[in-house]
Write an enzyme that holds these catalytic residues in place. Structure first.
Site, short mmCIF file in Angstrom:
data_model
loop_
_atom_site.label_atom_id
_atom_site.label_comp_id
_atom_site.label_asym_id
_atom_site.label_seq_id
_atom_site.Cartn_x
_atom_site.Cartn_y
_atom_site.Cartn_z
N ASP A 1 17.44 21.04 0.66
CA ASP A 1 16.70 19.95 0.03
C ASP A 1 16.83 20.09 -1.48
O ASP A 1 16.12 20.86 -2.13
CB ASP A 1 15.22 19.99 0.43
N HIS B 1 11.51 19.34 -7.14
CA HIS B 1 11.06 20.70 -6.85
C HIS B 1 11.64 21.74 -7.79
O HIS B 1 11.40 22.94 -7.60
CB HIS B 1 11.42 21.04 -5.40
N ILE C 1 6.77 20.54 -7.90
CA ILE C 1 5.92 20.85 -6.76
C ILE C 1 6.74 21.56 -5.68
O ILE C 1 7.97 21.49 -5.66
CB ILE C 1 5.28 19.57 -6.17
N GLY D 1 7.21 19.99 0.76
CA GLY D 1 6.25 19.92 1.87
C GLY D 1 6.72 20.70 3.08
O GLY D 1 5.93 21.36 3.76
#
Length: 284
Positions: free
Chosen positions: A187, A192, A207, A210
């Site tokens: 990802d 991120h 962040i 998830g």
């Protein structure tokens, strides 16, 4: 362009051959924070090739992380990616995932639900090898502004948090570099990793993925209530309720029931701000 529900559901599944090696599994586990302490026998089950087992959540990154959004290019799905949110994830494993393997993966739109102001697209990815089915992934993708087309609202997956105290509560620190390591499993979203990109998205810093939180939580439940035995897990689902940042701490609360563990996950440093909700681990 609105979603063409009929075309999306009628489209032929996309098919791809995928493969993985023990190094892919080890890298994924390290991205979840495995290996601390490095010589702990329980941690070596996630990090040492001679003892390795595979968390079922690895299914979300097998094949270089294509599982979650493999059907977004299907006919009838022409949406603004800026309006897309990964709302939830379910993984069902049909047998333990081998440490090294090859599989055929198919991706399709399994359902499109009308939530009023948004549409929810359920992207289903199934993988099989020569011995039969391995796993089924369902990613629930929210698309803002695409609802109101008169479709079915869809089932509710909300869980009521038990009124009793959790059976177990554990905390899992998130390393400052954890998102940088986790993204190597496939990802590459700069949200991120790149502070400038994160600010454009409304965050003061990058962040955590998830699906990294998703994997960390499954490992915490496995190690705490399932004797560290990933082969007992049959299914795992969650709803992404909020963000968490590298350097923070996940507070994982668990309620054990017959054949299942209900879980909530919060950011400990931010007054238990919700991170994962409606989270359930099913097990043998």
């Amino acid at each position: 362009m609105p979603i063409d529900v009929s075309a999306a559901l009628a489209a032929e599944p996309r098919r791809a051959e995928i493969g993985w090696h023990h190094k892919d599994v080890q890298l994924y586990h390290l991205g979840l924070g495995a290996g601390t302490p490095a010589t702990d026998p329980d941690e070596l089950r996630y990090t040492l090739e001679s003892r390795l087992q595979v968390l079922p959540s690895f299914a979300t990154v097998a094949g270089a992380g294509t599982a979650a959004f493999g059907g977004m290019g299907a006919p009838g799905i022409d949406v603004d990616l800026a309006a897309v949110l990964h709302g939830g994830q379910t993984v069902r494993v049909h047998r333990p995932i081998p440490v090294t393997g090859r599989a055929v993966q198919t991706s399709k739109v399994a359902a499109v639900y009308d939530k009023g102001r948004a549409a929810v697209i359920v992207l289903r990815t199934e993988a099989s090898d020569d011995d039969g089915p391995l796993w089924t992934n369902d990613a629930q993708i929210f698309v803002r502004g695409e609802g109101g087309f008169g479709g079915e609202r869809g089932p509710s997956a909300r869980l009521t948090v038990p009124e009793r105290a959790p059976d177990r509560t554990v905390e899992r620190p998130i390393r400052e570099d954890q998102a940088l390591l986790y993204r190597l499993s496939g990802d590459w979203n700069p949200l991120h990793a790149d502070p400038a990109f994160a600010k454009l998205a409304g965050f003061d810093r990058p962040i955590l993925h998830g699906l990294c939180t998703y994997g960390m939580t499954l490992k915490a439940v496995t190690d705490t209530l399932l004797d560290g035995d990933v082969s007992r897990i049959t299914a795992y689902r969650t709803r992404f309720a909020g963000v968490v940042f590298p350097g923070e701490t996940l507070r994982v609360r668990m309620w054990a029931e017959e054949g299942r563990v209900q879980v909530t996950v919060a950011a400990a440093e931010r007054d238990d701000a919700p991170v994962l909700a409606d989270t359930l681990v099913e097990h043998a």
